[in-house]
Design a protein around this motif. Structure first.
Motif, short mmCIF file in Angstrom:
data_model
loop_
_atom_site.label_atom_id
_atom_site.label_comp_id
_atom_site.label_asym_id
_atom_site.label_seq_id
_atom_site.Cartn_x
_atom_site.Cartn_y
_atom_site.Cartn_z
N UNK A 20 0.84 -1.18 -0.06
CA UNK A 20 0.08 -0.01 0.02
C UNK A 20 0.88 1.12 0.06
N UNK B 96 -0.08 6.42 -6.78
CA UNK B 96 -1.04 7.40 -7.04
C UNK B 96 -0.49 8.66 -7.00
N UNK C 155 -14.20 20.83 5.37
CA UNK C 155 -14.35 19.13 5.68
C UNK C 155 -14.99 18.62 4.70
N UNK C 156 -14.70 18.76 3.50
CA UNK C 156 -15.38 18.06 2.53
C UNK C 156 -14.24 17.96 1.51
N UNK C 157 -14.24 16.48 0.79
CA UNK C 157 -13.47 16.25 -0.30
C UNK C 157 -13.94 16.69 -1.58
N UNK C 158 -15.38 17.29 -1.55
CA UNK C 158 -16.07 17.56 -3.03
C UNK C 158 -15.72 18.90 -3.12
N UNK D 269 -22.69 9.46 -1.82
CA UNK D 269 -21.52 9.29 -2.25
C UNK D 269 -21.72 9.47 -4.07
N UNK E 149 -16.62 5.40 -4.48
CA UNK E 149 -16.24 6.67 -4.99
C UNK E 149 -14.72 6.81 -4.53
N UNK F 217 -11.82 10.54 -2.67
CA UNK F 217 -11.21 10.74 -1.18
C UNK F 217 -9.83 9.93 -1.26
N UNK F 218 -9.73 8.85 -1.62
CA UNK F 218 -8.44 8.27 -1.50
C UNK F 218 -7.44 8.87 -2.55
N UNK G 47 -16.63 12.70 7.51
CA UNK G 47 -17.18 11.67 6.63
C UNK G 47 -16.30 11.37 5.34
N UNK G 48 -16.09 12.45 4.48
CA UNK G 48 -15.54 12.14 3.36
C UNK G 48 -13.80 11.90 3.54
N UNK G 49 -13.24 12.52 4.47
CA UNK G 49 -12.01 12.15 4.85
C UNK G 49 -11.75 10.77 5.27
N UNK H 64 -13.79 8.45 4.42
CA UNK H 64 -13.91 7.40 3.31
C UNK H 64 -12.76 6.89 2.48
N UNK I 73 -9.59 2.26 1.10
CA UNK I 73 -8.07 1.88 1.15
C UNK I 73 -8.06 0.51 1.95
#
Lengths: 127, 450
Positions: free
Chosen positions: A36, A43, A84-87, A115, B174, B177-178, B424-426, B428, B433
């Motif tokens: 990993x 990545x 706080x969002x990955x979007x 999601x 999805x 996030x990774x 939440x998204x963090x 994920x 993983x």
């Protein structure tokens, strides 16, 4: 005497088996980590390559000289994305908590997992 | 026509399932039916992983009804051990516990003819010529001789259902996030600690290597991976392992929070994480191709699981295969879930399930889950320190792959410490993983013990 030696050999075999199992467990955990971590490096490199390609693709289009006559209108201030969002959802006068509730309600009404939805922006309509 | 009403009624009573409860060991079937009812209650009333638990529980109920003949444990044992099978008496010609073969092995290897031992002939009521002996069972024989659940179980035994489920999981996941935060992979790796600790514990408790590997993978918190590995290494333990894995996955909101609170401080739990970068569409398309190629090259035995997972994800991300993605996520996933649940439940035959080993597996499964959570949290704390307090260690516990339950638990605990916290998204990232991590762990165990 025979019984004692048999017991000793059995105990020795068990200890050997446990030692080998311990080694297999440590090696297994190391393999997962190693795999990993390598994947993380791949990545990260992939992300950097993509970012540089995107930057290279957008570069030539950018520096078009603006006509000197009319001053260009000031660009609209960039709205920061919600914390706080990955979007990439942008919030216009909407607190985080309310935005989260709105997204959850939309997902529920649409009968789709959260999601699978992409929210671009949430804006409060003031009357 | 010779018809005797008393004899007919007597035959009906003797051959009924009710009479089976009074036969030798019949009480065990009653206990298993009670277990099935408890599992049904947990699935329906308590909503513990209902999509699979209800199917498993109903499979348990059906397989333990005496005389139903839906699943033949002895036939599958004969298939696994590669020994002849007496279809007339539903018996394998080998006692695995006592290591006694009921046929002349040398003659069988030389001529392919099954010559029964006198001990076996004495134990049956029929003449040898009346017996239907299958020398080497194949899936065709299973389809010919087996019951409904035997036929459905072929998909488990061939490793098809877990891989198809992984395809659906890939299509539903999805990985953004990774991709946005690749360091999540370290948390996914750390949360495999329980897999290897439980494996070691199982060896110490006297399980064989293959069995211990199958028990350990419960700690991966990934049902399809656990089923896939167990089917390959220790099919006799499939029932208890599948039930333990899915039950503990459902119990994650109860297992993880006490450990999360014990291992982290209020200050650590209240950390608000910075927004991750936006991931482009191209990255999302390239990701499954790169991961499939890389991980399979690294651990080739992960090919069925990782290949299916990443294929499903590619269908989702391409944007040109929406119909296929939709089928993988919904129609196919639902069909396979139905077949998988009921056929895994079918393996919980009373004689095999009601043993001290089942209790040991359930205890080791809990240890595996707990230590996987601990592993993720400890590395999460390390990342908190190294990042100067920018990473909330709670996302580490989401490294156990139960998607999205573990990420939700991180979100809930984070919000308890700081109501404006949205983890939440963090979470994920480590969560997905963990799916890759548990597949690699399974691939390693398969390479070592397969």
């Amino acid at each position: 005497m025979y019984i004692i030696s048999l017991a000793a050999s059995t105990a020795g075999e068990t200890a050997d088996k446990i030692a080998k199992a311990g080694l297999a467990a440590i090696l297994g955990y190391a393999v997962v980590f190693f795999g990993l971590v390598l994947l993380m490096a791949v990545i990260t490199i992939m992300g950097k390559v993509m970012a540089s390609k995107t930057a290279a693709a957008t570069k030539p289009a950018a520096p078009a000289p603006a006509p000197a006559a009319a001053p260009a209108p000031a660009p609209a201030p960039e709205i920061p994305a919600a914390p706080g969002s990955a979007g990439e959802v942008k919030l216009f006068d909407v607190p985080d908590k309310e935005a989260a509730m709105i997204m959850a309600i939309v997902a529920d009404k649409m009968q789709r997992p959260l999601n699978e939805l992409r929210f671009k922006s949430i804006k409060e309509v003031k009357k | 026509m010779d018809f005797n009403i008393v004899d007919t009624l007597s035959t009906l009573v003797r051959t009924s399932g009710f009479a089976g409860f009074f036969a030798a060991g019949g009480w065990k079937n009653l206990i298993m039916i009670a277990v099935a009812c408890v599992l049904l209650y947990l699935g329906i009333a308590k909503k513990f992983e209902p999509l699979l638990l209800v199917g498993i529980a109903f499979g348990t109920l059906l397989t333990n009804i005496p005389g139903a003949g839906l699943y033949h444990m002895a036939m599958w044992d004969a298939y696994v051990y590669g020994v002849p099978y007496d279809a007339t008496n539903d018996r394998m010609l080998y006692d695995a516990e006592k290591n006694i073969k009921y046929f002349d092995e040398e003659e069988f290897e030389e001529t392919g003819i099954v010559k029964l031992t006198q001990e076996y002939k004495d134990s049956i009521t029929q003449d040898e010529k009346e017996l239907e002996i299958i020398a080497e069972l194949s899936f065709t024989d299973v389809a010919h001789l087996g019951g409904l659940l035997d036929i459905l179980y072929i998909g488990v035994k061939a490793g098809i259902y877990p891989c198809l489920i992984f395809m659906g999981v890939g299509a539903m996941t999805d990985f953004g996030p990774l991709i946005a935060r690749p360091s999540s992979l370290i948390l996914g790796a750390a949360a495999q600690l329980g897999v290897f600790l439980a494996f070691f514990g199982a060896i110490c408790m006297g399980f064989a290597g293959k069995e211990a590997a199958s028990i350990g993978i419960i700690g991966g918190a990934d049902g399809p991976t656990a089923i896939y590995l167990t089917t390959q290494l220790a099919p006799a333990l499939l029932g208890p392992i599948a039930i333990a894995a899915y039950s503990y996955m459902a119990l994650i909101p109860m297992i993880q929070p006490p450990l999360m609170r014990a291992l982290t401080t209020e200050k650590e739990r209240s950390v608000k994480m910075e927004q991750a970068r936006t991931v482009s569409k191209t990255e999302k398309i390239v990701f499954p191709i790169v991961v499939a190629g890389f991980v399979i090259l690294l651990v080739p035995s992960t090919a069925p699981l990782i290949g299916s997972l990443m294929f499903g994800n590619l269908l989702r991300e391409t944007g040109v295969t929406e119909r296929l993605s939709d089928t993988a996520q919904n129609g196919l996933m639902n069909i396979v879930t139905l077949f998988l649940g009921i056929s895994v439940g079918a393996t919980t035959v009373a004689a095999r399930f009601l043993t001290a080993r089942t209790l040991m597996i359930i205890a080791l499964g809990l240890i595996a889950f707990a230590f996987s959570t601990v592993g993720g949290l400890l590395v999460g704390k390390l990342m908190y320190k190294l990042s100067g307090g920018k990473i909330n260690p709670l996302i580490g516990s989401a490294g156990v792959s139960a998607v999205p339950m573990a990420a939700r638990v991180s979100q809930m605990e984070g919000q308890k410490a700081n109501p404006s916290n949205f983890l939440l998204m963090h979470a994920m990232g480590p969560n997905v993983a963990g799916v890759i991590g548990s597949a690699i762990a399974a691939g390693y165990l398969l390479a070592v013990f397969g």
